[in-house]
Design a protein around this motif. Structure first.
Motif, short mmCIF file in Angstrom:
data_model
loop_
_atom_site.label_atom_id
_atom_site.label_comp_id
_atom_site.label_asym_id
_atom_site.label_seq_id
_atom_site.Cartn_x
_atom_site.Cartn_y
_atom_site.Cartn_z
N PRO B 216 -31.76 12.71 -2.46
CA PRO B 216 -31.21 13.06 -3.77
C PRO B 216 -30.64 14.47 -3.79
O PRO B 216 -29.61 14.73 -4.39
N PHE B 217 -31.32 15.38 -3.10
CA PHE B 217 -30.85 16.76 -3.06
C PHE B 217 -29.50 16.84 -2.34
O PHE B 217 -28.62 17.60 -2.73
N ARG B 307 -23.73 13.12 -12.46
CA ARG B 307 -25.17 13.41 -12.53
C ARG B 307 -25.43 14.90 -12.34
O ARG B 307 -26.40 15.31 -11.72
N GLU B 309 -26.46 17.25 -14.34
CA GLU B 309 -27.67 17.89 -14.85
C GLU B 309 -28.89 17.55 -14.00
O GLU B 309 -29.92 18.21 -14.10
N PHE B 310 -28.75 16.57 -13.10
CA PHE B 310 -29.86 16.24 -12.21
C PHE B 310 -29.69 16.86 -10.82
O PHE B 310 -30.41 16.54 -9.91
N SER B 311 -28.65 17.71 -10.68
CA SER B 311 -28.35 18.20 -9.34
C SER B 311 -29.34 19.24 -8.85
O SER B 311 -29.42 19.52 -7.67
N GLY B 312 -30.09 19.82 -9.78
CA GLY B 312 -31.01 20.87 -9.36
C GLY B 312 -30.36 22.22 -9.37
O GLY B 312 -30.98 23.23 -9.05
N ASN B 314 -29.32 23.67 -11.99
CA ASN B 314 -29.56 24.38 -13.25
C ASN B 314 -30.94 25.02 -13.26
O ASN B 314 -31.81 24.65 -12.54
#
Lengths: 259, 314
Positions: B216-217, B307, B309-312, B314
């Motif tokens: 995911p990262f 996606r 806001e889910f990227s990490g 922030n």
């Protein structure tokens, strides 16, 4: 649930370097045990041997025994993955998975090892875990939002919820409040006092007031000298450690006359 | 002091010459890219214009521009997309092996090797595909057409020379593999230790850790690297021009002797012998390639942003 941990003559190595020497202690279930001591004395390293996270560092190994109730955690054939799933861990810096929602973060551990749960069961566990971590009221309306959007203190409680969602026997906390403000710290400390009703909690902390506030038993780690291994100086009831410690080094440390 | 709702007057901030020079320089560099892009687009449009307006029978092939470009576009897309389908999963697997499974020494050596492969000029891959790979594929493609002939890709009859779309796809896949691997490996290496430990401490196995924290990262990097590879495959000229024996129109049959060419290879092969409107037609096909590349890149950006806001980040 809530098992006793018994450590016998544990030596902890990084390659050939002996980092911590000769630790023996018994950690009682349904209590909070705090480990204090100066930086670099090996208390975090020791904590990470309790759930076999230490050996993830290349070359790292231990010598000695760790029992959880009657189970020898370092016996041949014991799967470290299994050990880690029985012993939850909360880290120094809040580390929710940034690519997952709040809900998925809590459910992360449950989805491991190909466990299959119905959606409704999962919902129940997520709610129960978030309630237990005193976070439910704050996040119940934004469960599908990313966990990284929460404040630091909320993120740390999310990590606690994630750890207890899998119903571990023991909860390890490695300086869980060191990156948090006093109010968030208080929230976590209150939470620890609630959680110890059901779990065995071991916490590493640099904050002696915190150890005094939350723990039942306190262990003091120290270095004998530069380049020497760390050791457990003494471990006793918290009230005793902070009033009449039996070792001079402990007294010096807690009264600030360190070194 | 009375409270005032007036906006405070903006304060004069002293400007340092270094800041001004650097900001001017970086702004200039940014503008330069836009100017170059606009220049290329303008050139393509102006030069392609005569062929866009010419009567159909004057275009090479005599059936109009659309029918001229379509088989080329089809050949370009089918070769590039299949190459990506082969290369991307392989690249991710190699990157994972290098970052998480290989012993440190081997991982290092493999890393260097991959970087080296990325630097090999495409003509070398073309020669290798033409000389070495093409003859070697004759037997396997015969087998494929006999046993998997019900799939349109392996319908056959197999080419006797092996200079097929199948070989072109493999050559392209090998060519874009290193660049995708290098980018993805770099992304995997930067997975925060904190997230790896978070999943391991929950009782994740290594594979579960990779699925939970690493993939995911690295997701946006995987997409980005794939688009980079796809872009390279779409525009690849020499390797395809050398490998592919061109004689056909639109077909999904990858192993036959009648293959559509690709836009870039076609331009390279036809340009020296073209004059007048033929040149304009080739440039028009280049314009199509340019547009496709832009669309692909924008699509990739959209996928990544979806996606965000889910990227990490922030």
């Amino acid at each position: 649930m809530a098992k006793r941990i018994e450590v016998k003559d544990l030596d902890i190595y990084y390659d050939k370097f002996l980092a911590v020497q000769g630790v023996s202690m018994t950690i009682q279930p349904r209590s909070v045990t705090a480990l204090i001591g100066p930086s670099g004395c090996g208390k975090s390293t020791f904590l990470r041997t309790l759930n076999r996270m230490h050996e993830l560092v290349p070359g790292a190994r231990v010598d000695g025994k760790v029992f959880m109730d009657d189970q020898d955690l370092y016996a041949n054939g014991v799967d470290p993955v299994k050990v880690r799933s029985q012993i939850g861990m909360v880290f120094q810096r809040p580390n929710p998975f940034p690519t997952m929602s709040i809900y998925d973060n809590v459910a992360a551990g449950l989805k491991l090892n190909s466990k299959r749960l119905k959606r409704s069961e999962l919902d129940d566990i997520v709610e129960r875990s978030l309630r237990a971590a005193n976070l439910w009221e704050e996040v119940k309306d934004r469960l599908p939002k990313p966990g990284s959007g929460l404040s630091g203190g909320q993120q740390q409680r999310l990590c606690i919820a994630r750890a207890i969602a899998v119903q571990p026997d023991v909860l390890l906390m490695d300086e869980p409040c060191s990156a948090l403000d006093p109010i968030s710290t208080q929230a976590i400390e209150d939470l620890m006092l609630e959680l110890k009703e059901r779990y065995t909690i071991v916490i590493v902390t640099h904050n002696m007031q915190q150890a005094a506030r939350v723990s039942d038993v306190t262990g003091f780690f120290n270095l004998r000298g530069v380049g020497q291994p760390g050791e457990l100086v003494e471990i006793d009831e918290t009230t005793k450690i902070f009033s009449t410690p039996s070792k001079k080094a402990t007294e010096d440390y807690i009264s600030g006359r360190f070194g | 002091m009375a409270l005032s709702t007036e906006r405070p007057s903006p304060r004069r901030v002293p400007q340092r010459p270094g800041d001004r020079i650097f900001s001017g320089f970086s702004t200039g560099a940014g503008v330069l890219i836009l100017v170059a892009l606009a220049g290329v687009a303008a050139f393509l449009l102006v030069e392609a214009w005569p062929s866009l307006t010419a009567p159909a029978e004057d275009i090479s092939g005599g059936e109009g521009l659309v029918l001229y470009v379509w088989p080329l576009l089809f050949g370009t897309l089918i070769s590039a997309v299949f190459a990506l389908v082969i290369a991307a999963p392989l690249a991710v697997a190699i990157a994972l092996f290098i970052t998480y499974y290989a012993p440190r020494r081997l991982a290092q050596a493999l890393g260097y090797l991959i970087d080296l492969l990325a630097a090999v000029p495409s003509i070398i891959y073309g020669l290798w595909g033409f000389q070495q790979l093409a003859p070697l594929t004759v037997d396997p493609t015969t087998w494929l057409s006999e046993n998997l002939g019900f799939l349109p890709f392996f319908a056959g009859p197999p080419s006797a020379t092996g200079r097929t779309m199948f070989v072109a796809i493999i050559v392209l896949a090998v060519m874009i593999l290193p660049i995708i691997t290098a980018v993805v490996r770099e992304a995997f290496r930067q997975t925060p230790r904190l997230h790896e430990e978070a999943s391991l401490a929950l009782g994740a196995t290594r594979w579960e850790m990779i699925r939970m924290a690493v993939l995911p990262f690295g997701r946006s990097s995987i997409v980005g690297a794939s688009m980079l590879g796809l872009g390279r495959a779409l525009g690849e000229t020499m390797a395809v021009a050398i490998v592919l024996s061109v004689s056909g129109g639109v077909t999904f049959n990858l192993i036959g002797s009648g293959n559509p060419s690709t836009i870039a290879a076609n331009i390279a092969l036809q340009f020296p012998e073209s004059t007048g409107l033929q040149v304009n037609t080739l440039i028009a096909s280049g314009l199509v390639l340019f547009a496709i590349t832009l669309v692909v890149n924008m699509a990739a950006r959209a996928v990544i942003n979806r996606r965000k806001e889910f990227s990490g980040a922030n």
